[in-house]
Scaffold this motif. Sequence first.
Motif, PDB file in Angstrom:
ATOM      1  N   SER A   1       6.799  -1.963  -5.594  1.00  0.00           N
ATOM      2  CA  SER A   1       7.579  -0.730  -5.446  1.00  0.00           C
ATOM      3  C   SER A   1       7.501   0.144  -6.700  1.00  0.00           C
ATOM      4  CB  SER A   1       9.032  -1.033  -5.075  1.00  0.00           C
ATOM      5  OG  SER A   1       9.611  -1.904  -6.002  1.00  0.00           O
ATOM      6  N   ARG A   2       7.436  -0.475  -7.881  1.00  0.00           N
ATOM      7  CA  ARG A   2       7.299   0.332  -9.112  1.00  0.00           C
ATOM      8  C   ARG A   2       5.980   1.097  -9.104  1.00  0.00           C
ATOM      9  NH1 ARG A   2      10.387  -1.497 -13.919  1.00  0.00           N
ATOM     10  NH2 ARG A   2      12.015  -2.806 -13.040  1.00  0.00           N
ATOM     11  N   ALA A   3       4.928   0.408  -8.678  1.00  0.00           N
ATOM     12  CA  ALA A   3       3.612   1.059  -8.654  1.00  0.00           C
ATOM     13  C   ALA A   3       3.594   2.176  -7.616  1.00  0.00           C
ATOM     14  CB  ALA A   3       2.529   0.033  -8.352  1.00  0.00           C
ATOM     15  N   GLN A   4       4.271   1.964  -6.474  1.00  0.00           N
ATOM     16  CA  GLN A   4       4.307   2.994  -5.428  1.00  0.00           C
ATOM     17  C   GLN A   4       5.015   4.258  -5.919  1.00  0.00           C
ATOM     18  OE1 GLN A   4       5.857   0.157  -2.654  1.00  0.00           O
ATOM     19  NE2 GLN A   4       4.107   0.386  -1.286  1.00  0.00           N
ATOM     20  N   LEU A   5       6.090   4.046  -6.678  1.00  0.00           N
ATOM     21  CA  LEU A   5       6.833   5.179  -7.234  1.00  0.00           C
ATOM     22  C   LEU A   5       5.931   5.998  -8.158  1.00  0.00           C
ATOM     23  CD1 LEU A   5       9.694   6.197  -6.987  1.00  0.00           C
ATOM     24  CD2 LEU A   5      10.353   4.756  -8.913  1.00  0.00           C
ATOM     25  N   GLN A   6       5.058   5.300  -8.869  1.00  0.00           N
ATOM     26  CA  GLN A   6       4.165   6.009  -9.798  1.00  0.00           C
ATOM     27  C   GLN A   6       3.068   6.804  -9.086  1.00  0.00           C
ATOM     28  OE1 GLN A   6       2.980   2.828 -12.360  1.00  0.00           O
ATOM     29  NE2 GLN A   6       4.768   3.080 -13.689  1.00  0.00           N
ATOM     30  N   VAL A   7       2.609   6.300  -7.925  1.00  0.00           N
ATOM     31  CA  VAL A   7       1.440   6.963  -7.315  1.00  0.00           C
ATOM     32  C   VAL A   7       1.776   7.900  -6.152  1.00  0.00           C
ATOM     33  CG1 VAL A   7      -0.140   5.101  -7.971  1.00  0.00           C
ATOM     34  CG2 VAL A   7       0.878   5.095  -5.679  1.00  0.00           C
ATOM     35  N   ILE A   8       3.007   7.855  -5.643  1.00  0.00           N
ATOM     36  CA  ILE A   8       3.242   8.555  -4.370  1.00  0.00           C
ATOM     37  C   ILE A   8       2.949  10.061  -4.434  1.00  0.00           C
ATOM     38  CG2 ILE A   8       5.773   8.715  -4.670  1.00  0.00           C
ATOM     39  CD1 ILE A   8       5.655   8.164  -1.448  1.00  0.00           C
TER      40      ILE A   8
ATOM     41  N   VAL B   1      -4.955   9.180   3.224  1.00  0.00           N
ATOM     42  CA  VAL B   1      -5.247   8.455   1.989  1.00  0.00           C
ATOM     43  C   VAL B   1      -4.484   7.136   2.010  1.00  0.00           C
ATOM     44  CG1 VAL B   1      -5.080   8.508  -0.541  1.00  0.00           C
ATOM     45  CG2 VAL B   1      -5.597  10.610   0.723  1.00  0.00           C
ATOM     46  N   ILE B   2      -5.191   6.058   1.679  1.00  0.00           N
ATOM     47  CA  ILE B   2      -4.534   4.742   1.564  1.00  0.00           C
ATOM     48  C   ILE B   2      -4.824   4.231   0.159  1.00  0.00           C
ATOM     49  CG2 ILE B   2      -4.322   2.398   2.485  1.00  0.00           C
ATOM     50  CD1 ILE B   2      -5.655   3.425   5.085  1.00  0.00           C
ATOM     51  N   ALA B   3      -3.780   4.159  -0.664  1.00  0.00           N
ATOM     52  CA  ALA B   3      -3.961   3.637  -2.027  1.00  0.00           C
ATOM     53  C   ALA B   3      -3.527   2.173  -2.022  1.00  0.00           C
ATOM     54  CB  ALA B   3      -3.125   4.439  -3.012  1.00  0.00           C
ATOM     55  N   THR B   4      -4.488   1.284  -2.245  1.00  0.00           N
ATOM     56  CA  THR B   4      -4.157  -0.145  -2.224  1.00  0.00           C
ATOM     57  C   THR B   4      -3.883  -0.624  -3.646  1.00  0.00           C
ATOM     58  OG1 THR B   4      -6.484  -0.685  -2.338  1.00  0.00           O
ATOM     59  CG2 THR B   4      -5.534  -0.611  -0.154  1.00  0.00           C
ATOM     60  N   GLN B   5      -3.184  -1.730  -3.742  1.00  0.00           N
ATOM     61  CA  GLN B   5      -2.869  -2.309  -5.059  1.00  0.00           C
ATOM     62  C   GLN B   5      -3.631  -3.610  -5.208  1.00  0.00           C
ATOM     63  OE1 GLN B   5       1.400  -2.848  -5.209  1.00  0.00           O
ATOM     64  NE2 GLN B   5       1.809  -0.661  -5.080  1.00  0.00           N
TER      65      GLN B   5
ATOM     66  N   ASP C   1       0.820  -1.209   0.000  1.00  0.00           N
ATOM     67  CA  ASP C   1       0.000   0.000   0.000  1.00  0.00           C
ATOM     68  C   ASP C   1       0.857   1.263   0.000  1.00  0.00           C
ATOM     69  OD1 ASP C   1      -2.179  -1.652   0.091  1.00  0.00           O
ATOM     70  OD2 ASP C   1      -2.396  -1.537   2.266  1.00  0.00           O
ATOM     71  N   THR C   2       0.239   2.367  -0.439  1.00  0.00           N
ATOM     72  CA  THR C   2       0.899   3.674  -0.396  1.00  0.00           C
ATOM     73  C   THR C   2      -0.034   4.568   0.397  1.00  0.00           C
ATOM     74  OG1 THR C   2       1.690   3.259  -2.625  1.00  0.00           O
ATOM     75  CG2 THR C   2       1.905   5.511  -1.814  1.00  0.00           C
TER      76      THR C   2
ATOM     77  N   VAL D   1      10.968   3.786  -1.440  1.00  0.00           N
ATOM     78  CA  VAL D   1      10.139   4.770  -2.157  1.00  0.00           C
ATOM     79  C   VAL D   1       9.658   5.842  -1.175  1.00  0.00           C
ATOM     80  CG1 VAL D   1       7.995   5.138  -3.444  1.00  0.00           C
ATOM     81  CG2 VAL D   1       9.421   3.145  -3.952  1.00  0.00           C
ATOM     82  N   GLY D   2       9.103   5.400  -0.039  1.00  0.00           N
ATOM     83  CA  GLY D   2       8.598   6.351   0.961  1.00  0.00           C
ATOM     84  C   GLY D   2       9.723   7.132   1.608  1.00  0.00           C
ATOM     85  N   LEU D   3      10.791   6.428   1.962  1.00  0.00           N
ATOM     86  CA  LEU D   3      11.898   7.076   2.678  1.00  0.00           C
ATOM     87  C   LEU D   3      12.530   8.165   1.813  1.00  0.00           C
ATOM     88  CD1 LEU D   3      13.731   7.225   5.167  1.00  0.00           C
ATOM     89  CD2 LEU D   3      15.184   5.506   4.121  1.00  0.00           C
ATOM     90  N   ASN D   4      12.771   7.856   0.545  1.00  0.00           N
ATOM     91  CA  ASN D   4      13.425   8.856  -0.313  1.00  0.00           C
ATOM     92  C   ASN D   4      12.515  10.051  -0.579  1.00  0.00           C
ATOM     93  OD1 ASN D   4      15.998   7.756  -0.530  1.00  0.00           O
ATOM     94  ND2 ASN D   4      15.261   6.232  -1.992  1.00  0.00           N
ATOM     95  N   TRP D   5      11.213   9.780  -0.669  1.00  0.00           N
ATOM     96  CA  TRP D   5      10.289  10.910  -0.883  1.00  0.00           C
ATOM     97  C   TRP D   5      10.357  11.840   0.330  1.00  0.00           C
ATOM     98  CZ3 TRP D   5       6.614  13.953   0.935  1.00  0.00           C
ATOM     99  CH2 TRP D   5       5.929  14.773   0.021  1.00  0.00           C
ATOM    100  N   VAL D   6      10.299  11.258   1.518  1.00  0.00           N
ATOM    101  CA  VAL D   6      10.294  12.072   2.744  1.00  0.00           C
ATOM    102  C   VAL D   6      11.625  12.801   2.949  1.00  0.00           C
ATOM    103  CG1 VAL D   6      10.383  11.803   5.272  1.00  0.00           C
ATOM    104  CG2 VAL D   6       8.408  10.979   3.993  1.00  0.00           C
ATOM    105  N   LYS D   7      12.726  12.117   2.684  1.00  0.00           N
ATOM    106  CA  LYS D   7      14.032  12.769   2.824  1.00  0.00           C
ATOM    107  C   LYS D   7      14.116  13.982   1.902  1.00  0.00           C
ATOM    108  CE  LYS D   7      17.279   9.031   3.780  1.00  0.00           C
ATOM    109  NZ  LYS D   7      18.447   8.362   3.204  1.00  0.00           N
ATOM    110  N   ALA D   8      13.681  13.806   0.654  1.00  0.00           N
ATOM    111  CA  ALA D   8      13.767  14.903  -0.315  1.00  0.00           C
ATOM    112  C   ALA D   8      12.904  16.080   0.132  1.00  0.00           C
ATOM    113  CB  ALA D   8      13.328  14.409  -1.703  1.00  0.00           C
TER     114      ALA D   8
END
Length: 348
Positions: A52-59, A33-37, A17-18, A94-101
């Motif tokens: 992880s590819r799908a998470q990168l697309q939707v985050i 928001v919870i986006a499920t796959q 999930d994302t 995916v989540g960690l890098n988004w938050v760090k940035a």
Amino acid sequence: MLGADSLILAVETSCDDTSVALLGGERELLGHVIATQDMHVGFGGVVPEVASRAQLQVIDTVVERALAQAAVRLGDVTAFAVTAGPGLIGSLLVGLNWVKAAAYALSRPFLGIHHMEGHLFATALEDDAAQPPFVALLVSGGHTLLLFAEAWGRYRLLGQTRDDAAGEAFDKVARLLGLGYPGGPAIERLAREGEPDRQPFSVPMVKAGQQPHDDDYYDMSFSGLKTAVLMRVRELKAQEGLDDEIAHLAAGFQRAAVDQLVEKTLRAVKETGCARVVLGGGVARNQTLAETVRRRLPPAGQVFVPSPRLATDNAAMVARAAYFRLGCGERSGLDLNARADLPMPGIV
Ligand code: KG4
Ligand code: ZN
């Protein structure tokens, strides 16, 4: 403590999930928001690379939706939080890098959170009384932990599974019975139509005479139970009688799995003298589990069960855990890495 005007943006991508949450102060959930796959259904389980590819697309979109729901801008966020482990490494990153940035770009603090500590905090978002001390049973697809929370951040680990996690057992047995993924909800649904006494299974790790200092007093196990279901399925298939027994098998398995979890939890209640129980993790959605704990607790006991949305993976619980730890002055550095096997913090 953080101020009531804190605004935490938390991201949770430990499995498929994302999820993004905006938490105002201690428990005002402004956006969530919870986006499920659903692309894993055909595989009978999560395919990490696909997840992880799908998470990168939707985050980015999930963040935008959460900000819109909360009616705030990214610049209003005072601190960021993210699940740093345990979980699937590609998804965590995916989540960690988004938050760090985001934290770096906006010069805001951020904190990595342990996924299971997030589950521990879920009920505190919904009920002010869900504060330590309490006995916690955290049951998810990857973990099964029995803890005594003396205070937030101080946890005594009483027991854990020796093999499969509780949710994993539901998923594997669902697959054996030809049900969908995730298996927990499918088994629970079918078990309502079945009679556990028609396909009984013995409760693992529960024997007469076990003592608190014995290794197996609190520990749990699910793989023998899963194998017992497999053997029974094979026998029934050979007799061409499987179809009529599927619901009874689901009911029999669920009863043995739940009875094991409840028995171990009640032992913890007895030994700690604390009849307050917090359930967390995806398996906490199972109504038979919650009802059985409730029924077997002493009359003065209390059980806190998260609502279904906060039981399974979500960013709100991560934000709430971060509210506590950021309030203690904790911060992560930009060198923080995700860890698939991150140890639970605060174990004493
Ligand atoms: O906490 P969670 O969303 O993800 C992990 O951190 O693993 O838990 C997912 C697990 C799955 O194994 C799923 O089958 C199980 O929770 N689950 C249930 C129920 N709903 C979800 N297990 C039993 N009964 C349910 N109703
Ligand atoms: Zn989880």
